[in-house]
Design a protein around this motif. Structure first.
Motif, PDB file in Angstrom:
ATOM      1  N   LEU A  22      -6.726   6.271  67.077  1.00 25.25           N
ATOM      2  CA  LEU A  22      -7.365   4.976  66.870  1.00 25.25           C
ATOM      3  C   LEU A  22      -8.854   5.203  66.652  1.00 25.25           C
ATOM      4  CD1 LEU A  22      -7.180   1.777  67.067  1.00 25.25           C
ATOM      5  CD2 LEU A  22      -7.819   2.081  69.481  1.00 25.25           C
ATOM      6  N   VAL A  23      -9.426   4.598  65.616  1.00 30.46           N
ATOM      7  CA  VAL A  23     -10.870   4.636  65.387  1.00 30.46           C
ATOM      8  C   VAL A  23     -11.481   3.344  65.898  1.00 30.46           C
ATOM      9  CG1 VAL A  23     -12.724   4.754  63.679  1.00 30.46           C
ATOM     10  CG2 VAL A  23     -10.662   6.159  63.388  1.00 30.46           C
ATOM     11  N   VAL A  24     -12.520   3.456  66.719  1.00 30.14           N
ATOM     12  CA  VAL A  24     -13.211   2.283  67.267  1.00 30.14           C
ATOM     13  C   VAL A  24     -14.690   2.396  66.908  1.00 30.14           C
ATOM     14  CG1 VAL A  24     -13.744   0.926  69.319  1.00 30.14           C
ATOM     15  CG2 VAL A  24     -11.566   2.167  69.174  1.00 30.14           C
ATOM     16  N   VAL A  92     -12.395   1.813  76.803  1.00 29.96           N
ATOM     17  CA  VAL A  92     -11.320   1.979  75.818  1.00 29.96           C
ATOM     18  C   VAL A  92     -10.233   2.894  76.380  1.00 29.96           C
ATOM     19  CG1 VAL A  92     -10.750   2.985  73.568  1.00 29.96           C
ATOM     20  CG2 VAL A  92     -12.778   1.535  73.812  1.00 29.96           C
ATOM     21  N   LEU A  93     -10.636   3.981  76.998  1.00 32.16           N
ATOM     22  CA  LEU A  93      -9.666   4.913  77.569  1.00 32.16           C
ATOM     23  C   LEU A  93      -8.810   4.250  78.642  1.00 32.16           C
ATOM     24  CD1 LEU A  93     -12.077   7.948  77.776  1.00 32.16           C
ATOM     25  CD2 LEU A  93      -9.949   7.929  76.468  1.00 32.16           C
ATOM     26  N   TRP A 138     -13.696  11.518  69.968  1.00 38.26           N
ATOM     27  CA  TRP A 138     -14.404  12.328  68.972  1.00 38.26           C
ATOM     28  C   TRP A 138     -15.418  11.425  68.281  1.00 38.26           C
ATOM     29  CZ3 TRP A 138     -15.866  13.292  64.046  1.00 38.26           C
ATOM     30  CH2 TRP A 138     -15.901  14.603  63.556  1.00 38.26           C
ATOM     31  N   THR A 139     -16.695  11.598  68.634  1.00 41.02           N
ATOM     32  CA  THR A 139     -17.740  10.707  68.125  1.00 41.02           C
ATOM     33  C   THR A 139     -18.481  11.359  66.964  1.00 41.02           C
ATOM     34  OG1 THR A 139     -18.043   9.749  70.318  1.00 41.02           O
ATOM     35  CG2 THR A 139     -19.814   9.388  68.726  1.00 41.02           C
ATOM     36  N   ALA A 140     -18.526  10.674  65.829  1.00 43.15           N
ATOM     37  CA  ALA A 140     -19.211  11.179  64.645  1.00 43.15           C
ATOM     38  C   ALA A 140     -20.716  10.947  64.788  1.00 43.15           C
ATOM     39  CB  ALA A 140     -18.688  10.481  63.390  1.00 43.15           C
ATOM     40  N   ASP A 196     -18.900   6.181  64.722  1.00 40.00           N
ATOM     41  CA  ASP A 196     -17.491   5.864  64.971  1.00 40.00           C
ATOM     42  C   ASP A 196     -16.920   6.813  66.021  1.00 40.00           C
ATOM     43  OD1 ASP A 196     -17.674   3.987  62.982  1.00 40.00           O
ATOM     44  OD2 ASP A 196     -16.349   5.020  61.560  1.00 40.00           O
ATOM     45  N   VAL A 197     -15.941   6.326  66.782  1.00 42.82           N
ATOM     46  CA  VAL A 197     -15.251   7.161  67.769  1.00 42.82           C
ATOM     47  C   VAL A 197     -13.761   7.185  67.448  1.00 42.82           C
ATOM     48  CG1 VAL A 197     -14.802   7.635  70.198  1.00 42.82           C
ATOM     49  CG2 VAL A 197     -16.949   6.524  69.527  1.00 42.82           C
TER      50      VAL A 197
END
Length: 269
Positions: A22-24, A92-93, A138-140, A196-197
């Motif tokens: 999932l991208v948040v 979110v987790l 995974w944070t961009a 994005d995460v």
């Protein structure tokens, strides 16, 4: 999910459960991202034995020798620990797990121009969270795409068991393990904007492209978490932390996973 959701929609949780990822957006402010950038720019000029050992001689051919990944920066840097325990990410987790998350690991990838990617693999092969599973956030820190070495995922492989890896192509991967996708399933790119995460399940097969650009880094701040009901994890990831910073010691998972203890020394995460 029977527990009331706090920040995600049922649709988002169902996507994660079905596809494994999932991208948040908007979990980090622009100020947060700048702080992370500045922190790891400063770290890039230092050496931390066992966790970050760059070649600062200025004479290296492999860009990953100059900019290797930073392992467990939360163990020596307060800002890294702050963002490992970042409340919006932890919220979110908690929705994805249906319970509190425990922080197990932080990493920072610089991914400089020309650097190799990472062969397809599964995270819980290494973390060995039981019962339950690890989840990556995974944070961009830079926008990530096919050209600069963005992430690859094989959707829905979160439902597959952990596989014993094959030997990776060292000309394209800086790690040695490769997990072949199931028949008729292919890796697809995840195109991400800065900030994005991407959350993904510990069984999901994923990796990354080589950075084919000449002038773009593809920086990422990557953290792994375990569900609070887990009792065991690989020794490399202890202690874990609650959101308030309280340490938690799970039991050491000593069985080496599905492929035996010889794989424990690989420690690619």
């Amino acid at each position: 999910m029977t527990k009331q959701l706090n920040v995600l929609t049922e649709e988002q949780v169902n996507q994660f459960l079905t596809d494994g990822y999932l991208v948040v957006k908007d979990l980090f402010s622009q100020e947060d991202i700048r702080t992370i950038e500045d922190t790891f720019e400063e770290i890039s000029h230092t050496t931390v034995p066992g966790l970050f050992e760059p070649d600062l001689s200025g004479e290296v051919e492999d860009p990953l020798k100059r900019y290797p990944r930073v392992m467990h920066p939360h163990r020596f840097n307060d800002t890294a620990k702050q963002y490992l325990l970042h409340e919006p990410v932890m919220a979110v987790l908690a929705d994805l797990y249906g319970e509190e998350a425990l922080a197990a690991q932080s990493m920072f990838y610089y991914k400089p121009p020309g650097s190799r990617g990472q062969a397809l693999h599964q995270d819980n092969f290494y973390l060995q969270v039981e019962p339950g599973n690890c989840i990556a956030a995974w944070t961009a820190i830079d926008a990530a795409n096919e050209e600069n070495g963005g992430l690859l995922i094989v959707p829905k492989t979160s439902a597959h068991e952990i596989s014993c890896p094959e030997l990776a192509d060292s000309t394209e991967s800086f790690t040695t393990h490769y997990v072949k996708p199931p028949k008729d399933q292919k890796a697809m790119p995840v195109i991400m904007d800065k900030g994005d995460v991407l959350f993904f399940n510990g069984n999901l097969i994923h990796g990354s492209y080589r950075n084919k650009t000449k002038d773009q880094f593809r920086r990422a701040f990557i953290c792994h978490y375990a569900n609070a009901s887990a009792t065991h994890i690989s020794n490399h990831y202890r202690p874990l932390f609650r959101q308030d910073g309280t340490p938690v010691d799970l039991e050491i998972n000593t069985d080496g996973g599905p492929c035996g203890i010889e794989f424990e020394t690989a420690y690619p995460h």
